[in-house]
Motif scaffolding. Structure first.
Motif, short mmCIF file in Angstrom:
data_model
loop_
_atom_site.label_atom_id
_atom_site.label_comp_id
_atom_site.label_asym_id
_atom_site.label_seq_id
_atom_site.Cartn_x
_atom_site.Cartn_y
_atom_site.Cartn_z
N UNK A 106 0.84 -1.21 0.00
CA UNK A 106 0.00 0.00 0.00
C UNK A 106 0.87 1.25 0.00
N UNK A 107 1.94 1.22 0.78
CA UNK A 107 2.85 2.37 0.81
C UNK A 107 3.52 2.61 -0.54
N UNK A 108 3.96 1.53 -1.16
CA UNK A 108 4.60 1.68 -2.47
C UNK A 108 3.61 2.15 -3.52
N UNK A 109 2.39 1.63 -3.47
CA UNK A 109 1.39 2.06 -4.43
C UNK A 109 1.01 3.53 -4.25
N UNK A 110 1.22 4.06 -3.05
CA UNK A 110 0.89 5.46 -2.79
C UNK A 110 1.95 6.40 -3.35
N UNK A 111 3.11 5.87 -3.65
CA UNK A 111 4.17 6.72 -4.19
C UNK A 111 3.78 7.22 -5.57
N UNK A 112 3.99 8.51 -5.79
CA UNK A 112 3.58 9.10 -7.06
C UNK A 112 4.72 9.10 -8.06
N UNK A 113 5.86 9.62 -7.66
CA UNK A 113 6.97 9.78 -8.60
C UNK A 113 8.16 8.91 -8.25
N UNK A 114 7.91 7.78 -7.60
CA UNK A 114 9.00 6.91 -7.21
C UNK A 114 8.68 5.47 -7.54
N UNK A 115 9.71 4.68 -7.72
CA UNK A 115 9.52 3.25 -7.94
C UNK A 115 10.76 2.53 -7.43
N UNK A 116 10.67 1.22 -7.36
CA UNK A 116 11.80 0.42 -6.91
C UNK A 116 12.43 -0.25 -8.11
N UNK A 117 13.74 -0.20 -8.15
CA UNK A 117 14.45 -0.90 -9.23
C UNK A 117 15.70 -1.57 -8.65
N UNK A 118 16.20 -2.55 -9.37
CA UNK A 118 17.36 -3.32 -8.93
C UNK A 118 18.63 -2.59 -9.31
N UNK A 119 19.49 -2.32 -8.33
CA UNK A 119 20.79 -1.70 -8.58
C UNK A 119 21.80 -2.84 -8.68
N UNK A 120 22.26 -3.12 -9.91
CA UNK A 120 23.15 -4.27 -10.11
C UNK A 120 24.50 -4.08 -9.43
N UNK A 121 25.04 -2.88 -9.44
CA UNK A 121 26.35 -2.66 -8.80
C UNK A 121 26.27 -2.92 -7.31
#
Length: 184
Positions: A121-136
């Motif tokens: 629910x918290x992540x879905x509430x984010x407007x201009x943010x998302x989670x992505x994998x940082x390979x380094x």
């Protein structure tokens, strides 16, 4: 004899039977009802599968045998047998009702919001943010999206740190070409 005639004969023989109204599904027992039943039946063991099977057979026998027009000793004997053994059946029912109440409470607690539900629910509430994998870094990171921003040199999406193309991080090569007056 038609179905209507059979119904009229049954009503004449048995009298009017109560008609259920409203929701006829079983409602959960309250804890007070369960406590009262426990006191009434005392300390009995719950019914075995064999006893439940025997009851089912007795119910079928009562329903299916030839009912005489005089006193039905066969039915009275079967119902007496079942009545004398009803304590263990009620204990089994009570145990089941108690377990159902425990499970209903557990489900309600889980439906009220698990940590994963709150995180989603918290992540879905984010407007201009998302989670992505940082390979380094070999981990997930929260990044900000700025959909309207573009790298002025190459037109790729950009954020407050510059061009979003990984190879262009730290400065878009096209910025250097345009700054030095070179042709694209």
């Amino acid at each position: 004899m038609t179905a209507r005639d059979e119904l009229a004969a049954a009503v004449a023989e048995l009298g009017a039977l109560p008609m259920p109204t409203g929701d006829t599904g079983p409602a959960p027992m309250t804890s007070e009802q369960r406590k009262a039943i426990a006191v009434q039946i005392g300390n009995v063991q719950h019914a075995t599968d064999a006893l439940i099977g025997s009851f089912a057979e007795s119910v079928a026998n009562v329903r299916n045998h030839e009912h005489p027009s005089w006193e039905d000793l066969y039915c009275m004997n079967l119902t007496s047998y079942m009545g004398e053994r009803m304590g263990p059946v009620l204990k089994r029912l009570l145990d089941t009702e108690t377990e159902n109440a425990r499970l209903r409470a557990r489900v309600a607690k889980l439906e009220a919001g698990s940590p994963w539900e709150r995180a989603v629910a918290g992540l879905n509430a984010l407007v201009d943010e998302h989670i992505e994998w940082d390979q380094k870094a070999s981990r997930w990171i929260l990044t900000r999206d700025v959909e309207s921003a573009e790298c002025p040199s190459c037109g790729a999406p950009a954020d407050d740190t510059g061009c979003r193309i990984p190879e262009h991080r730290g400065g878009c090569p096209l910025d250097d070409a345009t700054a030095s007056g070179g042709a694209l």
